[in-house]
Design a protein around this motif. Structure first.
Motif, PDB file in Angstrom:
ATOM      1  N   VAL A  37       0.857  -1.181   0.000  1.00 36.70           N
ATOM      2  CA  VAL A  37       0.000   0.000   0.000  1.00 36.70           C
ATOM      3  C   VAL A  37       0.895   1.233   0.000  1.00 36.70           C
ATOM      4  CG1 VAL A  37      -2.020   1.105   1.014  1.00 36.70           C
ATOM      5  CG2 VAL A  37      -1.638  -1.321   1.386  1.00 36.70           C
ATOM      6  N   LEU A  38       0.667   2.126  -0.972  1.00 33.05           N
ATOM      7  CA  LEU A  38       1.473   3.336  -1.138  1.00 33.05           C
ATOM      8  C   LEU A  38       0.607   4.549  -0.887  1.00 33.05           C
ATOM      9  CD1 LEU A  38       3.169   1.088  -2.496  1.00 33.05           C
ATOM     10  CD2 LEU A  38       3.607   2.658  -4.381  1.00 33.05           C
ATOM     11  N   PRO A  39       0.750   5.348   0.150  1.00 29.77           N
ATOM     12  CA  PRO A  39       1.680   5.132   1.258  1.00 29.77           C
ATOM     13  C   PRO A  39       1.105   4.277   2.378  1.00 29.77           C
ATOM     14  CG  PRO A  39       0.583   7.238   1.538  1.00 29.77           C
ATOM     15  CD  PRO A  39       0.014   6.621   0.285  1.00 29.77           C
ATOM     16  N   GLY A  40      -0.211   3.981   2.372  1.00 28.84           N
ATOM     17  CA  GLY A  40      -0.809   3.277   3.509  1.00 28.84           C
ATOM     18  C   GLY A  40      -0.743   4.141   4.759  1.00 28.84           C
ATOM     19  N   ASN A  41      -0.844   3.515   5.908  1.00 24.67           N
ATOM     20  CA  ASN A  41      -0.667   4.235   7.180  1.00 24.67           C
ATOM     21  C   ASN A  41      -0.353   3.213   8.283  1.00 24.67           C
ATOM     22  OD1 ASN A  41      -3.109   3.357   8.642  1.00 24.67           O
ATOM     23  ND2 ASN A  41      -4.272   4.643   7.221  1.00 24.67           N
ATOM     24  N   GLY A  42      -0.088   3.719   9.481  1.00 29.93           N
ATOM     25  CA  GLY A  42       0.341   2.842  10.573  1.00 29.93           C
ATOM     26  C   GLY A  42      -0.636   1.733  10.897  1.00 29.93           C
ATOM     27  N   GLY A  43      -1.929   1.986  10.667  1.00 25.86           N
ATOM     28  CA  GLY A  43      -2.939   0.971  10.949  1.00 25.86           C
ATOM     29  C   GLY A  43      -3.062  -0.043   9.829  1.00 25.86           C
ATOM     30  N   ILE A  44      -2.964   0.428   8.597  1.00 26.44           N
ATOM     31  CA  ILE A  44      -3.040  -0.480   7.445  1.00 26.44           C
ATOM     32  C   ILE A  44      -1.859  -1.453   7.489  1.00 26.44           C
ATOM     33  CG2 ILE A  44      -3.015  -0.606   4.910  1.00 26.44           C
ATOM     34  CD1 ILE A  44      -4.433   2.107   4.836  1.00 26.44           C
ATOM     35  N   ALA A  45      -0.748  -1.001   8.113  1.00 26.63           N
ATOM     36  CA  ALA A  45       0.465  -1.832   8.193  1.00 26.63           C
ATOM     37  C   ALA A  45       0.214  -3.153   8.910  1.00 26.63           C
ATOM     38  CB  ALA A  45       1.580  -1.055   8.884  1.00 26.63           C
ATOM     39  N   ARG A  46      -0.854  -3.250   9.687  1.00 23.56           N
ATOM     40  CA  ARG A  46      -1.212  -4.521  10.327  1.00 23.56           C
ATOM     41  C   ARG A  46      -1.607  -5.560   9.272  1.00 23.56           C
ATOM     42  NH1 ARG A  46      -6.113  -6.702  11.474  1.00 23.56           N
ATOM     43  NH2 ARG A  46      -6.242  -8.120  13.238  1.00 23.56           N
TER      44      ARG A  46
ATOM     45  N   GLY B 254       7.154   1.589  17.215  1.00 22.98           N
ATOM     46  CA  GLY B 254       6.380   0.347  17.192  1.00 22.98           C
ATOM     47  C   GLY B 254       4.940   0.475  17.646  1.00 22.98           C
ATOM     48  N   ALA B 255       4.555   1.635  18.203  1.00 20.91           N
ATOM     49  CA  ALA B 255       3.176   1.784  18.692  1.00 20.91           C
ATOM     50  C   ALA B 255       2.383   2.724  17.777  1.00 20.91           C
ATOM     51  CB  ALA B 255       3.193   2.330  20.113  1.00 20.91           C
ATOM     52  N   LEU B 256       1.063   2.542  17.766  1.00 21.90           N
ATOM     53  CA  LEU B 256       0.215   3.391  16.919  1.00 21.90           C
ATOM     54  C   LEU B 256      -0.016   4.745  17.577  1.00 21.90           C
ATOM     55  CD1 LEU B 256      -2.827   1.276  15.607  1.00 21.90           C
ATOM     56  CD2 LEU B 256      -1.000   2.329  14.274  1.00 21.90           C
ATOM     57  N   VAL B 257       0.069   5.814  16.784  1.00 32.36           N
ATOM     58  CA  VAL B 257      -0.306   7.145  17.264  1.00 32.36           C
ATOM     59  C   VAL B 257      -1.221   7.801  16.228  1.00 32.36           C
ATOM     60  CG1 VAL B 257       1.794   7.519  18.649  1.00 32.36           C
ATOM     61  CG2 VAL B 257       1.753   8.245  16.252  1.00 32.36           C
ATOM     62  N   THR B 258      -2.070   8.716  16.701  1.00 27.80           N
ATOM     63  CA  THR B 258      -2.977   9.388  15.764  1.00 27.80           C
ATOM     64  C   THR B 258      -2.175  10.276  14.825  1.00 27.80           C
ATOM     65  OG1 THR B 258      -3.339  11.298  17.211  1.00 27.80           O
ATOM     66  CG2 THR B 258      -4.802   9.412  17.519  1.00 27.80           C
TER      67      THR B 258
END
Ligand code: AMP
Ligand code: GLY
Length: 423
Positions: free
Chosen positions: A30-39, A368-372
């Motif tokens: 996913v380009l760029p995706g996001n921290g949540g999509i990375a799951r 390593g942790a999710l942030v808004t």
């Protein structure tokens, strides 16, 4: 197969979760995706508008198929560029994406082919637009021609407000080149319905209908946002309305685009208003809606990748596109202050047990942790047998996702429940 998805919001997360269920797909970028999509997929920090880098990435990683969902890359020709290096795509080419990229074009198309929409005039000269407003009925609607992050539509209650909107667009260039031309159109009234449809330019298959909630505050107060929640199906969209839309709007639009030499392949979004004179087009989008997709795709029973490839290969008529006869509701959790100023960087907690029902729109990973990391942070979608259950389920999910300064509307689905006589 390696699949590339361009984009990085809640809509893309919903697409990725659906694609993941196809066993033929070995990897999703996913380009760029996001921290949540990375799951759920491999996110790569390449911006959705950076067509040259997207193409190089696809080539270097031997991508087999690409799904392009945001308006900007579609209008900029991302699909054309990927097809040039032999990557089959889901999404319209630039010539067809123009149906969203230019409101002047979309309005002229509807006029030429008799597709019902608000009556209008278009202008590239500010003085003429201002003179026209002297005699125009109010309320009236002023729209910037090009893409404007969903902010280019002004509902003006008075002539003064309308003139101010015209001046800001055409003299002050509030939306840059998007405001060089404008549309001034008739103010319509009635329930709004969003219908997304798969089309390969020959066949059109509407998806389940939905209802967006665009304003930031309860009871449709406050500023317009990208969408604070959705429900599907939309109770105003009856079988009779659907049939009329198919005959008067959907199929004529596909034919019109073919006749103009701009065959549309991908997801065509119809923003409709059900007026007392029948359904009329408020807007076309050349892509999946956000957050409509977050309620529509969870109801899709057929395999999304199979349908997408059938669209690409112009054999949509040969595949089944089946939706569950159930209901869905998506509640957006946003950062306080959205759609204006808001803070980012707060820790975001999504319990693993509900992660499959949470579509992440604005989050990053920090140590390593999710942030808004955005105005709209997550969308929580529940699917249930009835709409009241789906609404309740979505709010139950939303109550389990935590971050500082979060807010949501408390009335997502209420208008639909009222229409069903269940509120
Ligand atoms: P858009 O940015 O094109 O999605 O428009 C935003 C919202 O403005 C729509 O969802 C409608 O609620 C409203 N709108 C747009 N055009 C009209 C119109 N001609 N009459 C009444 N409301 C409109
Ligand atoms: N939810 C409306 C849009 O995607 O433009």
């Amino acid at each position: 197969m390696k699949v590339l998805v361009v984009g990085g919001g809640g809509r893309e997360h919903a697409v990725v979760k659906k694609l993941k269920t196809n066993p033929e797909i070995s990897e999703i970028f996913v380009l760029p995706g996001n921290g949540g999509i990375a799951r759920d997929a491999t996110c790569v920090p390449i911006a959705a508008k950076d067509i040259a880098s997207i193409v190089s990435f696809a080539e270097a990683n031997a991508v087999d198929y690409a799904v392009v969902t945001p308006d900007d890359p579609l209008v900029l020709g991302c699909v054309d560029a990927l097809e040039e290096i032999g990557v089959p795509c889901f999404g319209p080419r630039a010539a067809a994406a123009h149906i969203e990229g230019s409101k002047v074009f979309a309005k002229a198309l509807m006029k030429k082919y008799g597709i019902p929409t608000a009556s209008y005039e278009s202008f590239d000269d500010m003085d003429k637009a201002l003179a026209y407003l002297d005699a125009a009925p109010v309320p009236t609607v002023v729209k910037a021609d090009g893409l404007a992050l969903g902010k280019g539509v002004i509902i003006a209650r008075t002539r003064e407000e309308a003139k101010q909107a015209v001046t800001e667009m055409m003299r002050d260039h509030k939306f840059g080149r998007s405001g060089e031309q404008i549309v001034i159109e008739e103010f319509l009234e009635g329930p709004e319905v969003s219908v997304l449809a798969f089309t390969d330019g020959k066949t059109l298959v509407p998806m389940v209908s939905s209802m967006d909630h665009k304003r930031a505050g309860d009871r449709d107060t406050g500023l317009n946002t990208g969408g604070m929640g959705t429900v599907a199906p939309n109770p105003y969209y009856t079988e009779a309305v659907a049939q009329r839309c198919m005959e008067e709007i959907f199929l004529p639009t596909v034919k019109a685009m073919n006749a103009e030499g701009r065959p549309f392949k991908g997801c065509l979004y119809f923003g409709l208003m059900l007026t007392k004179d029948g359904p009329k087009v408020i807007e076309y989008n050349c892509r999946f809606g956000d957050p409509e997709t977050q309620v529509v795709l969870p109801l899709l029973e057929s395999d999304l990748f199979t349908v997408m490839r059938a669209v690409t290969e112009e054999r949509l008529a040969d595949v089944e596109v089946k939706f569950a006869g159930r209901s869905a509701c998506c509640v957006i959790l946003a950062s306080k202050g959205y759609p204006e100023h808001y803070e980012k960087g707060f820790p975001l907690e999504i319990p693993e047990a509900i992660a499959d029902q949470v579509f992440v729109a604005g989050a990053a990973r920090k140590d390593g942790a999710l942030v808004t990391n955005g105005g709209r942070v997550v969308g929580c979608t529940a699917v249930a047998d009835t709409l009241p259950q789906a609404v309740e389920g979505a709010y139950r999910l939303a109550s389990q996702v935590r971050f500082d300064n979060s807010y949501c509307r408390s009335d997502i689905g209420q208008r639909a429940l009222l229409a069903l006589g269940e509120a």
